[in-house]
Design an enzyme around this catalytic site. Sequence first.
Site, mmCIF file in Angstrom:
data_model
loop_
_atom_site.group_PDB
_atom_site.id
_atom_site.type_symbol
_atom_site.label_atom_id
_atom_site.label_comp_id
_atom_site.label_asym_id
_atom_site.label_seq_id
_atom_site.Cartn_x
_atom_site.Cartn_y
_atom_site.Cartn_z
ATOM 1 C CB CYS A 115 -2.890 -1.941 5.221
ATOM 2 S SG CYS A 115 -1.463 -2.289 4.180
ATOM 3 C CG HIS A 255 -2.612 2.094 6.423
ATOM 4 N ND1 HIS A 255 -1.612 1.445 7.110
ATOM 5 C CD2 HIS A 255 -2.395 1.821 5.104
ATOM 6 C CE1 HIS A 255 -0.845 0.803 6.254
ATOM 7 N NE2 HIS A 255 -1.286 1.010 5.029
ATOM 8 C CG ASN A 285 2.302 0.416 4.335
ATOM 9 O OD1 ASN A 285 1.841 -0.233 5.257
ATOM 10 N ND2 ASN A 285 1.700 0.498 3.170
#
Length: 328
Positions: A115, A255, A285
Amino acid sequence: MSLLPVGIIGTGKYVPDRVLTNQELEQMVETNDEWIVTRTGIRERRLASAEQATSDLAYEASLAALQAAGVSPEELDLIIVATITPDMAFPSVSCILQDKLGAKKAAAYDLSAACSGFIYGLATGSNFIATGMYKHVLVVGAECLSKITDYTDRNTCILFGDGAGAVVLGQVEEGRGFKSFELGADGSGGPLLQVAAGGSRCPATPETLAGKGHYIYMAGSEVFKFAVRIMGNAAEEALRKAGMEKGDIDLLVPHQANIRIIQSSLQKLDLSADKCMINVDKYGNMSAASIPVALAEAVEQGRVKDGDSVVLVGFGGGLTWGASVLVW
């Protein structure tokens, strides 16, 4: 040697058409909409079709970014794709993308930092331009996480989605562009978030398939604690390196993993929600795609203005983290 000022000159995003709602997940695993929303903030996520691979998503986002930048594929010197879900082990997504775009002059490679990958890619790509080696670099975060998600595991299947975001980097006016980067890793936390099988340590076998070793495993509470601690710290360190303070932030683009992690970052940075780009409710996500998609949407919505101080921050498997401060 003086370094050239480097910034983002074009943004783009792409998400697949297929929407997976919390209500649909209620029919698949033992969970419910209220539980998911309360703990994660996620209401729906996008899924790639059976025919779509990561390079297909990356291609669409890249076309949009190139158009926004007014840069042709032939003008690209380098393509960096941040991903943990490549089309295949090799060739790289970036090489497949280079061919699809017709970017014949561009070097190309993939980058794996989960990520945090997009911020790692920005730090890498910007240095090529700052030193004068290249003029235009395409940095893409793209994922098909649905392809490695176990939809019988209620701890992970509620979280992940597919998408791609892209930016074109180039020289900008003096005083604009990237002011700092903060990158970090803690490999001791690797087992907390991983896909254990399919590599050289544990090649694919009937046993690894039966044991679901090719799907995402996450120790949720441990990763959550790490994320809450590291997001704010990384952003603060990036601000310190840039000679800036919390009050200088015009927009935070974090994020999009979990609304509670984002809220803890806002608290740490003394920021109100109106200074934060949040779209975790729509996409979940998307790993390396999360930050560039959020940034592209912020630009689309007019939330990033000329001269604004923008902070990008993320964390991910590895464990890794990254933050950047830039003046738009």
